[in-house]
Design a protein around this motif. Structure first.
Motif, PDB file in Angstrom:
ATOM      1  N   ARG A   1       0.821  -1.207   0.000  1.00 12.68           N
ATOM      2  CA  ARG A   1       0.000   0.000   0.000  1.00 12.68           C
ATOM      3  C   ARG A   1       0.857   1.260   0.000  1.00 12.68           C
ATOM      4  O   ARG A   1       1.833   1.353   0.736  1.00 12.68           O
ATOM      5  N   ARG A   2       0.474   2.209  -0.813  1.00 10.07           N
ATOM      6  CA  ARG A   2       1.200   3.472  -0.911  1.00 10.07           C
ATOM      7  C   ARG A   2       1.046   4.303   0.367  1.00 10.07           C
ATOM      8  O   ARG A   2       1.964   5.000   0.782  1.00 10.07           O
ATOM      9  N   ASP A   3      -0.120   4.203   1.042  1.00  6.42           N
ATOM     10  CA  ASP A   3      -0.374   5.056   2.207  1.00  6.42           C
ATOM     11  C   ASP A   3       0.318   4.602   3.487  1.00  6.42           C
ATOM     12  O   ASP A   3       0.689   5.420   4.318  1.00  6.42           O
TER      13      ASP A   3
ATOM     14  N   GLU B   1      -5.964  -1.118  -8.036  1.00  3.11           N
ATOM     15  CA  GLU B   1      -4.761  -1.295  -7.228  1.00  3.11           C
ATOM     16  C   GLU B   1      -3.676  -2.139  -7.884  1.00  3.11           C
ATOM     17  O   GLU B   1      -2.518  -2.055  -7.480  1.00  3.11           O
TER      18      GLU B   1
ATOM     19  N   GLY C   1       2.575   1.437   3.491  1.00  5.39           N
ATOM     20  CA  GLY C   1       3.692   0.538   3.218  1.00  5.39           C
ATOM     21  C   GLY C   1       3.446  -0.920   3.555  1.00  5.39           C
ATOM     22  O   GLY C   1       4.353  -1.733   3.419  1.00  5.39           O
TER      23      GLY C   1
ATOM     24  N   GLU D   1      -2.269   3.531  -6.106  1.00  5.53           N
ATOM     25  CA  GLU D   1      -2.545   3.099  -4.741  1.00  5.53           C
ATOM     26  C   GLU D   1      -1.526   2.111  -4.178  1.00  5.53           C
ATOM     27  O   GLU D   1      -1.562   1.802  -2.993  1.00  5.53           O
ATOM     28  N   ALA D   2      -0.632   1.607  -5.034  1.00 11.01           N
ATOM     29  CA  ALA D   2       0.325   0.589  -4.589  1.00 11.01           C
ATOM     30  C   ALA D   2       1.724   0.902  -5.115  1.00 11.01           C
ATOM     31  O   ALA D   2       1.902   1.122  -6.307  1.00 11.01           O
ATOM     32  N   THR D   3       2.710   0.905  -4.202  1.00 11.33           N
ATOM     33  CA  THR D   3       4.088   1.132  -4.634  1.00 11.33           C
ATOM     34  C   THR D   3       4.672  -0.109  -5.296  1.00 11.33           C
ATOM     35  O   THR D   3       5.586   0.004  -6.101  1.00 11.33           O
TER      36      THR D   3
ATOM     37  N   ALA E   1       3.330  -1.025 -10.518  1.00 13.65           N
ATOM     38  CA  ALA E   1       2.880  -0.146  -9.441  1.00 13.65           C
ATOM     39  C   ALA E   1       1.667   0.615  -9.952  1.00 13.65           C
ATOM     40  O   ALA E   1       1.425   0.690 -11.157  1.00 13.65           O
TER      41      ALA E   1
END
Length: 141
Positions: free
Chosen positions: A27-29, A57, A31, A97-99, A94
């Motif tokens: 998750r980007r928010d 995502e 990790g 919303e997702a790294t 990526a």
């Protein structure tokens, strides 16, 4: 009824490839590694929500096959409906919303995710849906 507590409903997709690996996101928010998912919108069915969330995502279109579990975060009042899915397209590297988006084995999932999220993945390999409660990190008895 006035004063009745409200719950939020979320959906998640356990996307499993032909090798038994599971598609997961970082998750980007926060990790954290988790299955793709999010809040169910008022105008969509749970299955529509799963398809939308997984696509947003991971960049992957999926076929939703069946419900594998219902999970309640007791601290936040979120009820999650989790579905097993089959990938129809190849995931991206990526998204907004997702790294990271990647395939993991069940052993990798157990090591990378908190128990409250890893169990959603492992339950998707069981023959019948499960219901569980957690505090956001750990399962509750």
């Amino acid at each position: 009824m006035v004063g009745t507590p409200r719950h939020s409903v979320s959906v998640a997709g356990i996307v499993v490839d032909e090798s038994g690996r599971v598609l997961v996101i970082r998750r980007r928010d926060n990790g954290h590694w988790e299955p793709p998912g999010g809040v169910l919108e008022l105008d969509e069915t749970p299955e529509e929500g799963v398809r939308r969330e997984v696509l947003e995502e991971t960049g992957t279109s999926v076929e939703v096959t069946h419900l594998t579990g219902v999970y309640k975060n007791m601290r936040r009042g979120v009820v999650a409906l989790v579905y097993r899915c089959v990938p129809l397209t190849i995931p991206t590297q990526a998204t907004a919303e997702a790294t990271e988006v990647r395939w993991m084995t069940l052993d990798e999932v157990r090591r990378a995710m908190s128990p409250a999220y890893a169990v959603r993945v492992t339950d998707a390999f069981e023959p019948h849906p499960r219901t569980r409660a957690h505090d956001g990190t750990d399962l509750l008895p």
